[in-house]
Write a protein that holds these residues in place. Structure first.
Motif, PDB file in Angstrom:
ATOM      1  N   ALA A  71       0.835  -1.207   0.000  1.00 19.91           N
ATOM      2  CA  ALA A  71       0.000   0.000   0.000  1.00 19.91           C
ATOM      3  C   ALA A  71       0.873   1.263   0.000  1.00 19.91           C
ATOM      4  N   CYS A  72       1.910   1.264   0.811  1.00 20.04           N
ATOM      5  CA  CYS A  72       2.815   2.417   0.852  1.00 20.04           C
ATOM      6  C   CYS A  72       3.534   2.597  -0.479  1.00 20.04           C
ATOM      7  N   HIS A  73       3.945   1.501  -1.093  1.00 17.68           N
ATOM      8  CA  HIS A  73       4.612   1.566  -2.389  1.00 17.68           C
ATOM      9  C   HIS A  73       3.683   2.192  -3.434  1.00 17.68           C
ATOM     10  N   PHE A  74       2.442   1.763  -3.436  1.00 14.52           N
ATOM     11  CA  PHE A  74       1.464   2.318  -4.368  1.00 14.52           C
ATOM     12  C   PHE A  74       1.282   3.823  -4.138  1.00 14.52           C
ATOM     13  N   LEU A  75       1.123   4.226  -2.884  1.00 13.49           N
ATOM     14  CA  LEU A  75       0.893   5.639  -2.583  1.00 13.49           C
ATOM     15  C   LEU A  75       2.124   6.503  -2.879  1.00 13.49           C
ATOM     16  N   LEU A  76       3.315   5.985  -2.608  1.00 12.94           N
ATOM     17  CA  LEU A  76       4.533   6.737  -2.902  1.00 12.94           C
ATOM     18  C   LEU A  76       4.709   6.942  -4.400  1.00 12.94           C
ATOM     19  N   ARG A  77       4.476   5.899  -5.181  1.00 11.90           N
ATOM     20  CA  ARG A  77       4.609   6.028  -6.631  1.00 11.90           C
ATOM     21  C   ARG A  77       3.557   6.985  -7.188  1.00 11.90           C
ATOM     22  N   ARG A  78       2.362   6.935  -6.632  1.00 19.90           N
ATOM     23  CA  ARG A  78       1.298   7.819  -7.093  1.00 19.90           C
ATOM     24  C   ARG A  78       1.647   9.277  -6.786  1.00 19.90           C
ATOM     25  N   SER A  79       2.193   9.531  -5.596  1.00 22.39           N
ATOM     26  CA  SER A  79       2.552  10.907  -5.257  1.00 22.39           C
ATOM     27  C   SER A  79       3.726  11.394  -6.099  1.00 22.39           C
ATOM     28  N   GLU A  80       4.682  10.513  -6.421  1.00 22.99           N
ATOM     29  CA  GLU A  80       5.792  10.911  -7.284  1.00 22.99           C
ATOM     30  C   GLU A  80       5.302  11.232  -8.682  1.00 22.99           C
ATOM     31  N   LEU A  81       4.351  10.464  -9.176  1.00 22.18           N
ATOM     32  CA  LEU A  81       3.802  10.725 -10.499  1.00 22.18           C
ATOM     33  C   LEU A  81       3.100  12.081 -10.521  1.00 22.18           C
ATOM     34  N   GLY A  82       2.361  12.392  -9.468  1.00 22.18           N
ATOM     35  CA  GLY A  82       1.701  13.688  -9.382  1.00 22.18           C
ATOM     36  C   GLY A  82       2.700  14.822  -9.348  1.00 22.18           C
ATOM     37  N   ALA A  83       3.812  14.630  -8.669  1.00 20.91           N
ATOM     38  CA  ALA A  83       4.838  15.675  -8.608  1.00 20.91           C
ATOM     39  C   ALA A  83       5.493  15.855  -9.971  1.00 20.91           C
ATOM     40  N   ARG A  84       5.690  14.764 -10.715  1.00 20.33           N
ATOM     41  CA  ARG A  84       6.299  14.873 -12.034  1.00 20.33           C
ATOM     42  C   ARG A  84       5.388  15.569 -13.034  1.00 20.33           C
ATOM     43  N   LEU A  85       4.097  15.378 -12.893  1.00 16.42           N
ATOM     44  CA  LEU A  85       3.154  16.001 -13.818  1.00 16.42           C
ATOM     45  C   LEU A  85       2.850  17.442 -13.442  1.00 16.42           C
ATOM     46  N   GLY A  86       3.502  17.940 -12.432  1.00 16.15           N
ATOM     47  CA  GLY A  86       3.267  19.309 -12.007  1.00 16.15           C
ATOM     48  C   GLY A  86       2.047  19.430 -11.128  1.00 16.15           C
ATOM     49  N   ASP A  87       1.458  18.335 -10.776  1.00 19.73           N
ATOM     50  CA  ASP A  87       0.310  18.246  -9.883  1.00 19.73           C
ATOM     51  C   ASP A  87      -0.888  19.026 -10.411  1.00 19.73           C
ATOM     52  N   GLU A  88      -0.869  19.415 -11.674  1.00 22.56           N
ATOM     53  CA  GLU A  88      -2.014  20.149 -12.219  1.00 22.56           C
ATOM     54  C   GLU A  88      -3.171  19.215 -12.508  1.00 22.56           C
ATOM     55  N   ARG A  89      -2.874  18.126 -13.217  1.00 23.88           N
ATOM     56  CA  ARG A  89      -3.953  17.202 -13.544  1.00 23.88           C
ATOM     57  C   ARG A  89      -4.453  16.488 -12.301  1.00 23.88           C
ATOM     58  N   GLY A  90      -3.544  16.161 -11.388  1.00 24.61           N
ATOM     59  CA  GLY A  90      -3.963  15.473 -10.169  1.00 24.61           C
ATOM     60  C   GLY A  90      -4.848  16.333  -9.289  1.00 24.61           C
ATOM     61  N   THR A  91      -4.540  17.616  -9.168  1.00 24.25           N
ATOM     62  CA  THR A  91      -5.344  18.509  -8.341  1.00 24.25           C
ATOM     63  C   THR A  91      -6.720  18.711  -8.961  1.00 24.25           C
ATOM     64  N   ALA A  92      -6.776  18.886 -10.270  1.00 22.24           N
ATOM     65  CA  ALA A  92      -8.055  19.087 -10.935  1.00 22.24           C
ATOM     66  C   ALA A  92      -8.926  17.835 -10.838  1.00 22.24           C
ATOM     67  N   ALA A  93      -8.319  16.665 -10.912  1.00 18.99           N
ATOM     68  CA  ALA A  93      -9.083  15.427 -10.840  1.00 18.99           C
ATOM     69  C   ALA A  93      -9.674  15.220  -9.452  1.00 18.99           C
ATOM     70  N   ARG A  94      -8.998  15.736  -8.431  1.00 19.45           N
ATOM     71  CA  ARG A  94      -9.498  15.576  -7.060  1.00 19.45           C
ATOM     72  C   ARG A  94     -10.514  16.656  -6.698  1.00 19.45           C
ATOM     73  N   GLY A  95     -10.723  17.624  -7.576  1.00 24.44           N
ATOM     74  CA  GLY A  95     -11.692  18.674  -7.296  1.00 24.44           C
ATOM     75  C   GLY A  95     -11.093  19.841  -6.534  1.00 24.44           C
ATOM     76  N   GLY A  96      -9.792  19.873  -6.379  1.00 21.87           N
ATOM     77  CA  GLY A  96      -9.157  20.963  -5.649  1.00 21.87           C
ATOM     78  C   GLY A  96      -8.664  22.025  -6.603  1.00 21.87           C
ATOM     79  N   GLY A  97      -7.824  22.853  -6.128  1.00 25.59           N
ATOM     80  CA  GLY A  97      -7.253  23.892  -6.967  1.00 25.59           C
ATOM     81  C   GLY A  97      -8.029  25.190  -6.838  1.00 25.59           C
ATOM     82  N   ARG A  98      -7.554  26.204  -7.519  1.00 21.74           N
ATOM     83  CA  ARG A  98      -8.171  27.519  -7.434  1.00 21.74           C
ATOM     84  C   ARG A  98      -8.899  27.812  -8.734  1.00 21.74           C
ATOM     85  N   HIS A  99     -10.171  28.048  -8.632  1.00 16.72           N
ATOM     86  CA  HIS A  99     -10.995  28.353  -9.803  1.00 16.72           C
ATOM     87  C   HIS A  99     -11.480  29.787  -9.666  1.00 16.72           C
ATOM     88  N   THR A 100     -11.163  30.610 -10.620  1.00 17.28           N
ATOM     89  CA  THR A 100     -11.613  32.001 -10.545  1.00 17.28           C
ATOM     90  C   THR A 100     -12.430  32.335 -11.774  1.00 17.28           C
TER      91      THR A 100
END
Length: 107
Positions: A71-100
């Motif tokens: 489980a930790c391996h899965f979560l660590l790899r997922r967080s690294e992938l989000g960091a590599r993608l600039g966390d833009e797509r990951g934040t938008a997919a989770r419903g977060g981020g700043r919408h103006t």
């Protein structure tokens, strides 16, 4: 003539250009964590058996540690992938981020 003789200093060697080094890669911290966890998954049951724990208890502990490690391996790899993608797509997919919008005030 008594006393020490003066000698001329040795010539300095010509300066050489610094050797080229290969670019450094970022450390694989998630991989290191998973390797240590896998090592503990093997070591802990052996220690438990050494101290007299029943084999079924040691096996259950090994399975539990393996599940947590996976489980930790899965979560660590997922967080690294989000960091590599600039966390833009990951934040938008989770419903977060700043919408103006023009009608929405921003502090």
């Amino acid at each position: 003539m008594s006393g020490p003789r003066r000698t001329t200093p040795a010539p300095r060697p010509a300066s050489r250009p610094a050797p080229r080094r290969a670019p450094r890669r970022a450390p694989d911290t998630a991989g290191d964590v998973v390797r240590w966890a896998a090592f503990s998954c093997a070591l802990v049951p052996v220690v438990l058996l050494w101290y007299g724990t029943p084999p079924a208890g040691a096996a259950g502990t090994a399975l539990g540690l393996a599940a947590v490690t996976a489980a930790c391996h899965f979560l660590l790899r997922r967080s690294e992938l989000g960091a590599r993608l600039g966390d833009e797509r990951g934040t938008a997919a989770r419903g977060g981020g700043r919408h103006t919008r023009s009608s929405t005030p921003v502090d």
